[in-house]
Design an enzyme around this catalytic site. Structure first.
Site, PDB file in Angstrom:
ATOM      1  N   HIS A 239      -6.040 -21.627   9.915  1.00  0.00           N
ATOM      2  CA  HIS A 239      -7.390 -21.994   9.494  1.00  0.00           C
ATOM      3  C   HIS A 239      -8.100 -20.819   8.818  1.00  0.00           C
ATOM      4  O   HIS A 239      -8.704 -20.982   7.753  1.00  0.00           O
ATOM      5  CB  HIS A 239      -8.237 -22.501  10.661  1.00  0.00           C
ATOM      6  CG  HIS A 239      -9.661 -22.703  10.242  1.00  0.00           C
ATOM      7  ND1 HIS A 239     -10.082 -23.817   9.549  1.00  0.00           N
ATOM      8  CD2 HIS A 239     -10.747 -21.895  10.334  1.00  0.00           C
ATOM      9  CE1 HIS A 239     -11.358 -23.696   9.253  1.00  0.00           C
ATOM     10  NE2 HIS A 239     -11.790 -22.528   9.715  1.00  0.00           N
TER      11      HIS A 239
ATOM     12  N   GLN B  10     -11.218   7.457  -5.246  1.00  0.00           N
ATOM     13  CA  GLN B  10     -11.848   7.876  -3.995  1.00  0.00           C
ATOM     14  C   GLN B  10     -13.215   8.494  -4.323  1.00  0.00           C
ATOM     15  O   GLN B  10     -13.761   8.195  -5.381  1.00  0.00           O
ATOM     16  CB  GLN B  10     -10.937   8.866  -3.238  1.00  0.00           C
ATOM     17  CG  GLN B  10      -9.688   8.209  -2.636  1.00  0.00           C
ATOM     18  CD  GLN B  10      -9.999   7.339  -1.410  1.00  0.00           C
ATOM     19  OE1 GLN B  10     -11.164   7.217  -0.963  1.00  0.00           O
ATOM     20  NE2 GLN B  10      -8.967   6.678  -0.878  1.00  0.00           N
TER      21      GLN B  10
ATOM     22  N   CYS C 286      -7.210 -28.157  10.733  1.00  0.00           N
ATOM     23  CA  CYS C 286      -8.365 -29.060  10.817  1.00  0.00           C
ATOM     24  C   CYS C 286      -7.976 -30.513  10.583  1.00  0.00           C
ATOM     25  O   CYS C 286      -8.649 -31.420  11.071  1.00  0.00           O
ATOM     26  CB  CYS C 286      -9.444 -28.617   9.844  1.00  0.00           C
ATOM     27  SG  CYS C 286     -10.266 -27.099  10.405  1.00  0.00           S
TER      28      CYS C 286
ATOM     29  N   ASP D  58       0.865  -1.180   0.000  1.00  0.00           N
ATOM     30  CA  ASP D  58       0.000   0.000   0.000  1.00  0.00           C
ATOM     31  C   ASP D  58       0.903   1.231   0.000  1.00  0.00           C
ATOM     32  O   ASP D  58       2.129   1.127   0.029  1.00  0.00           O
ATOM     33  CB  ASP D  58      -0.966  -0.036   1.183  1.00  0.00           C
ATOM     34  CG  ASP D  58      -0.262   0.126   2.515  1.00  0.00           C
ATOM     35  OD1 ASP D  58       0.978   0.285   2.532  1.00  0.00           O
ATOM     36  OD2 ASP D  58      -0.945   0.077   3.550  1.00  0.00           O
TER      37      ASP D  58
ATOM     38  N   GLY E  27      -0.542   5.849   2.844  1.00  0.00           N
ATOM     39  CA  GLY E  27      -1.521   6.902   3.099  1.00  0.00           C
ATOM     40  C   GLY E  27      -2.548   6.524   4.154  1.00  0.00           C
ATOM     41  O   GLY E  27      -2.736   7.240   5.138  1.00  0.00           O
TER      42      GLY E  27
ATOM     43  N   ASP F 289      -8.014  -7.326   0.095  1.00  0.00           N
ATOM     44  CA  ASP F 289      -7.060  -7.617   1.174  1.00  0.00           C
ATOM     45  C   ASP F 289      -7.742  -7.287   2.483  1.00  0.00           C
ATOM     46  O   ASP F 289      -8.625  -6.425   2.527  1.00  0.00           O
ATOM     47  CB  ASP F 289      -5.792  -6.758   1.076  1.00  0.00           C
ATOM     48  CG  ASP F 289      -6.021  -5.367   1.648  1.00  0.00           C
ATOM     49  OD1 ASP F 289      -6.652  -4.535   0.970  1.00  0.00           O
ATOM     50  OD2 ASP F 289      -5.612  -5.114   2.808  1.00  0.00           O
TER      51      ASP F 289
ATOM     52  N   CYS G 221     -12.756 -29.542   6.430  1.00  0.00           N
ATOM     53  CA  CYS G 221     -11.765 -28.551   5.990  1.00  0.00           C
ATOM     54  C   CYS G 221     -10.410 -29.243   5.837  1.00  0.00           C
ATOM     55  O   CYS G 221     -10.010 -30.056   6.669  1.00  0.00           O
ATOM     56  CB  CYS G 221     -11.677 -27.414   7.004  1.00  0.00           C
ATOM     57  SG  CYS G 221     -10.335 -26.243   6.680  1.00  0.00           S
TER      58      CYS G 221
ATOM     59  N   CYS H 298      -7.411 -27.787   5.788  1.00  0.00           N
ATOM     60  CA  CYS H 298      -6.246 -27.017   6.252  1.00  0.00           C
ATOM     61  C   CYS H 298      -5.441 -27.830   7.273  1.00  0.00           C
ATOM     62  O   CYS H 298      -5.945 -28.795   7.856  1.00  0.00           O
ATOM     63  CB  CYS H 298      -6.667 -25.664   6.840  1.00  0.00           C
ATOM     64  SG  CYS H 298      -7.200 -25.700   8.559  1.00  0.00           S
TER      65      CYS H 298
END
Lengths: 369, 369
Positions: free
Chosen positions: A335, A189, A309, A93, A96, A266, A304, A306
């Site tokens: 997770h 913006q 899990c 980023d 700002g 994000d 799941c 992952c």
């Protein structure tokens, strides 16, 4: 080739689209969710764990890295990828948003922003040119233009002047930015005002950035208002450039954003709530720290795939969280990040098979906020 | 077969020996260092990372697990191995040492110890029988007898009475313990008094435990005194049983302990100092948090094959530590645990090739405390 975006498919019944971004550090399938590595680390996770979770790109924060360890150290390390051992794409980023969030610690002028470090109170100046220099030193694949993000609510005049300033700063960013290795995105913006958003989209569009952020949303407004702004704005943004809805990442917002034409997201949400003992599931969030989970030997989300899990129970994770053991927040972070990345894979698959509206209906039938 | 110890080789010029312990959860090459997982997790690390570091067995703490989450929850989970996803051997301590460390919060009688939880002040009683029950519920591969550990310094009479109590408790432990899946080790006490140590060794030896802890060392005495106690004691311990020096794990003590005939060690040192930003190297400890490392792009220890050293620089790790990022203490923990486990591999290799005294000389020529 440093940056190329291709739209592979657009849904027939919404603005959702499937695309691919090519960078020097690899491909990114869109729509994409980018986990946030504020201080050159996605909190608690290694790069290997991020890859296992399915992350194709991460975001890092210019403001934080500028203050600590300093962009000159990251440059000396060979850039941010090498410094943090992440070989896939990175978006930075502009700094700002974090600077404006400092409130009384900063002062905005036409030139840029004077602010005091939240770490030690030291005085600094960052304007569009400085933001470009820092991001080029960091060596991210995608840099963001230095913009002003108005608060919510903000009146029409303030928002108009702010969007005008963002436009003038965008031009200065474009002038200073000169890296063939890094793509510079502009930021639209205009707050909650459709005409200001439209003007901003056209002005920025004329500057022909390779991609566009949409800033100033998810700043406290009701979600339906955000969705309305997106619905009105997106038809006025370039079709052939990726659209990045900044700072948004709850499961419902990902689905609604994609339907309105967003390609990139994000958010710190998955890792932040993980550290407070909350985990994401298809049925909604669970506060896994709570007592009912003490003897619950199921995984967080049955089915799941992952790492968490596949190997650990809710009871064990609750124990770790209660005992303030680092492994607890590691497991919840893995997770949650995997959950959002898998959700995004499912969304892409639904676009591919032209079933995103059905996917949404099914998702919300099960999901409780 | 639940437990078997075989001495494979004894050094010609010291008491060092190479052995193998067989358990239901796999083999352990000795001499061995056991990382400590106090609360059913080796702090900051996953079981996979421990395996990568070379851990063949870990230790976990009965006192902590009894209070939180409670041994009944771990039993309901299918035992400690399953609860924490660690499939290799586990040794549990008896809870004694932690309880005696509570100071004013506990009261010792012939029967056992009444104490108040350090978590919520609640009142509990643990004696030899309770310690056995809890450890059987936890399902560790090696349980330790409930002993009293005198402080340092302690006078002769106190130490003698304490060692007698430990002996009576050891008999009660043996009577109550009835798991064919778990080996129960006795613990030799006797403070810094050679005759008391000898008596304790013979008394415990007669009870024919499958292995023996040496308790009450590394409790504040100078290292040379500890070495002297070991040198005097070990000839009086059974040759065919593993000898476990409890709570000891600095690199110099590992080498000196092995030379005197120790087969097993455990210590929180590598993970504890890692969390304070100190890393172990062949030249001694480095406080990696310090400023000189800000632009040091070498690994912690050049040539080290751990995950941390293969992928990250001192500068990055320092940044993470300064920024209080969890990944920082993960990376230092991985390095330190790997460092001690690799050191132990080198020690075993030196015993195998009958070069341990040369190894010691070379090690201390380079090592600064």
């Amino acid at each position: 080739m440093a940056f190329k975006f291709s739209v592979l498919k657009t849904a027939s019944d919404s603005r959702a689209r499937l695309g691919i971004i090519e960078t020097n550090h690899g491909l990114i399938e869109t729509p994409v969710f980018m986990p946030v590595g504020t201080q050159a680390t996605v909190k608690t996770m290694t790069p290997d764990e991020l890859v296992d979770a399915g992350a194709e790109i991460i975001l890092s924060n210019t403001y934080h890295l500028y203050l600590r360890p300093g962009s000159e150290i990251i440059k000396a390390a060979g850039g941010l990828h090498k410094f943090m051992n992440w070989s896939r794409p990175i978006l930075t980023d502009s700094g700002g948003f974090q600077i404006f969030s400092l409130g009384k610690l900063r002062n905005i002028t036409e030139e840029g922003v004077v602010f005091r470090s939240h770490l030690d109170g030291s005085k600094h100046f960052i304007g569009p040119e400085e933001s470009m220099e820092i991001q080029m030193e960091l060596g991210s694949d995608i840099a963001m233009a230095f913009d002003e993000c108005p608060p919510y609510p903000a009146d029409y005049n303030y928002t108009r002047q702010s969007a005008d300033l963002t436009y003038r700063w965008a031009k200065r960013c474009k002038t200073r930015h000169n890296s063939s290795e890094q793509a510079l995105f502009g930021i639209v913006q205009g707050g909650m005002y459709h005409d200001l958003r439209r003007t901003s989209a056209y002005q920025l569009g004329e500057l022909d950035f390779p991609g566009y952020g949409i800033g100033g949303l998810s700043v406290g407004e009701p979600k339906p208002l955000m969705y309305e702004v997106l619905s009105e704005l997106i038809p006025h943004m370039p079709e052939d450039k990726p659209r990045y809805l900044m700072g948004v990442g709850s499961p419902d917002c990902l689905i609604e954003g994609v339907l309105r034409g967003i390609d990139m997201f994000d958010c710190v949400l998955p890792t932040r709530i993980a550290r407070h003992g909350t985990v994401m599931t298809r049925k909604g969030n669970l506060t896994i720290r709570d007592r009912p989970f003490a003897k619950d030997f199921q995984p967080i989300e049955p089915g799941c795939s992952c790492y968490t899990c596949k190997n650990y129970s809710r009871a064990y994770i609750r124990h770790l969280l209660k005992a303030k053991e680092v492994l607890g927040i590691r497991l919840t972070s893995i997770h949650n990040v995997t959950f959002l990345l898998h959700l995004m894979e499912d969304i892409r698959e639904a676009i591919r098979s032209d079933t995103l509206l059905e996917f949404r209906a099914k998702f919300f039938a099960e999901y409780a906020g």
